[in-house]
Design an enzyme around this catalytic site. Structure first.
Site, PDB file in Angstrom:
ATOM      1  N   LYS A   1     135.020 -13.988  10.657  1.00 43.60           N
ATOM      2  CA  LYS A   1     133.779 -14.769  10.624  1.00 43.60           C
ATOM      3  C   LYS A   1     133.183 -14.650   9.227  1.00 43.60           C
ATOM      4  O   LYS A   1     132.886 -13.549   8.756  1.00 43.60           O
ATOM      5  CB  LYS A   1     132.805 -14.232  11.667  1.00 43.60           C
TER       6      LYS A   1
ATOM      7  N   LYS B   1     136.085 -18.586  12.116  1.00 42.80           N
ATOM      8  CA  LYS B   1     134.817 -19.301  12.124  1.00 42.80           C
ATOM      9  C   LYS B   1     134.216 -19.296  10.731  1.00 42.80           C
ATOM     10  O   LYS B   1     134.164 -18.221  10.132  1.00 42.80           O
ATOM     11  CB  LYS B   1     133.879 -18.581  13.096  1.00 42.80           C
TER      12      LYS B   1
HETATM   13  C1  PBG Z   1     125.486 -14.976  16.063  1.00 41.70           C
HETATM   14  C2  PBG Z   1     126.206 -16.240  15.849  1.00 41.70           C
HETATM   15  C3  PBG Z   1     126.023 -17.211  14.865  1.00 41.70           C
HETATM   16  C4  PBG Z   1     126.839 -18.281  15.210  1.00 41.70           C
HETATM   17  C5  PBG Z   1     127.516 -17.919  16.365  1.00 41.70           C
HETATM   18  N1  PBG Z   1     127.129 -16.638  16.725  1.00 41.70           N
HETATM   19  C6  PBG Z   1     125.089 -17.285  13.735  1.00 41.70           C
HETATM   20  C7  PBG Z   1     125.148 -16.404  12.583  1.00 41.70           C
HETATM   21  O1  PBG Z   1     126.045 -15.589  12.400  1.00 41.70           O
HETATM   22  O2  PBG Z   1     124.204 -16.516  11.826  1.00 41.70           O
HETATM   23  C8  PBG Z   1     126.925 -19.585  14.474  1.00 41.70           C
HETATM   24  C9  PBG Z   1     127.354 -20.739  15.295  1.00 41.70           C
HETATM   25  C10 PBG Z   1     127.083 -22.080  14.705  1.00 41.70           C
HETATM   26  O3  PBG Z   1     126.663 -22.244  13.558  1.00 41.70           O
HETATM   27  O4  PBG Z   1     127.311 -23.047  15.430  1.00 41.70           O
HETATM   28  N2  PBG Z   1     125.766 -13.927  15.263  1.00 41.70           N
END
Ligand code: PBG
Length: 325
Positions: free
Chosen positions: A195, A248
Site C-alpha cells: 500500500k 493499492k
Molecule cells: C485506511 C484506508 C484508506 C483507504 C483504504 N483504507 C485511506 C488511507 O490510507 O488514507 C483508501 C481507499 C480509497 O482511496 O479508496 N487506512
C-alpha cells in the site's frame, strides 16, 4: 510470398472474432464494493467527491447490499465512521462499534454475502493517523494490539475476511495469532501488503473523515518509486500468514501487480482507489471521457495486470453492464 503474411487485423475484424480470442474477462464475482457505514437511521449522506457513493446508516446499508447480491458481486468491504473519535481509536475495537454492528446486521440478513472488514485506526483516531501517536510518530508495536483487537471483534461479529490496511510491521502475524487464540482459526486475512502513500486516496479521506490532522502517512505507507520493496512487503505478509494480498492503488501500480502475480501464488487483489474512480467520474461529467468505456477499460487493465479480485467503487455499475451483456 505476398507481403504481409501475418495480418493481425484478421482476428479483430468482427466482434464475435474478437470475443473468441479475448484473453481477459471480467465477472461481477471479481468485484468487491467498498461501503461506508455511519451511526443513525435513514442516513444517506452523499460523498461529494465520489458521485454515487454515500455514508450509510446500518438500515440503508442493508438495502444497498440487496442489489450487491442480485448482481452477484464478490462481496463488500466495510469502513466505519464512528460518532466519537479519540486518541486510542477505542471505537475501532469495541464489540458494539459501528462496523461490528453493521457486520452482525448484514450477516444476519444475508448469510451468503461475503463481508470483508477494513482493519485500521485512521477513521477512529482524533488525529487521523493509523496508529498510536508517540512523540510525532506512529508507534508500531503498540498499534499492533489495537489492530489485533479490532480484527478479533470483527471476526466475532461474523466478518468473512479481515483486511488490515494500516501498514504497521508485523501486523499480519499479530492478527493471525490473536484470531487463532480467540478461536477464529478459519477467518482469512486479506493483507493490504503493498500500500503506497498515494495522493489518490484524497476523496476517500473525505468519505471516511480520516485525513491526518498533522503530517502525512509516509513513515508507514510505501514510497511510490519503490517496486522491489513491494515484493519484500508481500513476501513478509505471506510468511506471517496472509491468505490473500493486495496492491493499492491499482492503475498507477500495474507494474507492481504484474510483478506480484508472477512471483506469488496467493490470491491477488487490487484496490482501484477513490481518486482513480473520481478522476473517471469527473472527466465523464465534463464530457471528456466516455464513462462506461473508461470504467471497463480500467477494470480490464487491472485484471490483465494480474489481479484476481478488484475492490472498486464501480462494482455495481460494472456488474450491471456485464449482466446486460
Ligand atoms: C485506511 C484506508 C484508506 C483507504 C483504504 N483504507 C485511506 C488511507 O490510507 O488514507 C483508501 C481507499 C480509497 O482511496 O479508496 N487506512
Amino acid at each position: 510470398m505476398p507481403f504481409p503474411v501475418h495480418r493481425m487485423r484478421r482476428m479483430r475484424a468482427t466482434e464475435p472474432l474478437r470475443r473468441l480470442v479475448r484473453e481477459t474477462t471480467l465477472e461481477p464475482a471479481d468485484f468487491i464494493l467498498p461501503l461506508f457505514v455511519t451511526e443513525g437511521g435513514r442516513v444517506r449522506n452523499p460523498i461529494s467527491s465520489m458521485p454515487g457513493n454515500f455514508q450509510l446508516s446500518i438500515d440503508e446499508l442493508i438495502k444497498e447490499c440487496s442489489e450487491c447480491i442480485e448482481l452477484g458481486l464478490g462481496g463488500v468491504i466495510l469502513f466505519g465512521i464512528p460518532e466519537h473519535k479519540d486518541e486510542t481509536a477505542s471505537e475501532a475495537y469495541r464489540e458494539d462499534g459501528i462496523v461490528q454492528r453493521a457486520v452482525r446486521a448484514l450477516k444476519d440478513r444475508y448469510p451468503s454475502l461475503v463481508v470483508i472488514t477494513d482493519v485500521c485506526n485512521c477513521e477512529y483516531t482524533s488525529h487521523g493517523h493509523c496508529g498510536k501517536v508517540v512523540g510525532n510518530d506512529v508507534d508500531n508495536d503498540s498499534t499492533l494490539e489495537w489492530l489485533a483487537a479490532s480484527a478479533v471483534s470483527h471476526a466475532r461479529a461474523g466478518a468473512d475476511i479481515v483486511a488490515p490496511s494500516d501498514m504497521m510491521d508485523g501486523r499480519v502475524a499479530a492478527i493471525r495469532r490473536a484470531l487463532d487464540a480467540a478461536g477464529f482459526v478459519k477467518t482469512p486475512i486479506l493483507s493490504y501488503a503493498a500500500k503506497y502513500a498515494s495522493v489518490f486516496y484524497g476523496p476517500f479521506r473525505e468519505a471516511a473523515e480520516s485525513a491526518p490532522q498533522f503530517g502525512d502517512r509516509r513513515s508507514y505507507q510505501m514510497d511510490p518509486p519503490n517496486a522491489r520493496e513491494a515484493m519484500r512487503e508481500i513476501a513478509l505478509d505471506i510468511e506471517e500468514g496472509a491468505d490473500m494480498i493486495m496492491v493499492k492503488p491499482a492503475m498507477p501500480y500495474l507494474d507492481i501487480l504484474r510483478m506480484a502475480r508472477d512471483r506469488f501464488d496467493v490470491p491477488l487483489a487490487a484496490y482501484q482507489v477513490s481518486g482513480e474512480f473520481s478522476m473517471i467520474k469527473a472527466a465523464a461529467a465534463n464530457g471528456w471521457l466516455d464513462e462506461q468505456r473508461a470504467m471497463m477499460e480500467s477494470l480490464t487493465a487491472i485484471r490483465r495486470a494480474g489481479a484476481d479480485v478488484i475492490l472498486t467503487y464501480f462494482a455495481r455499475q460494472a456488474a450491471r453492464l456485464l449482466q446486460r451483456g
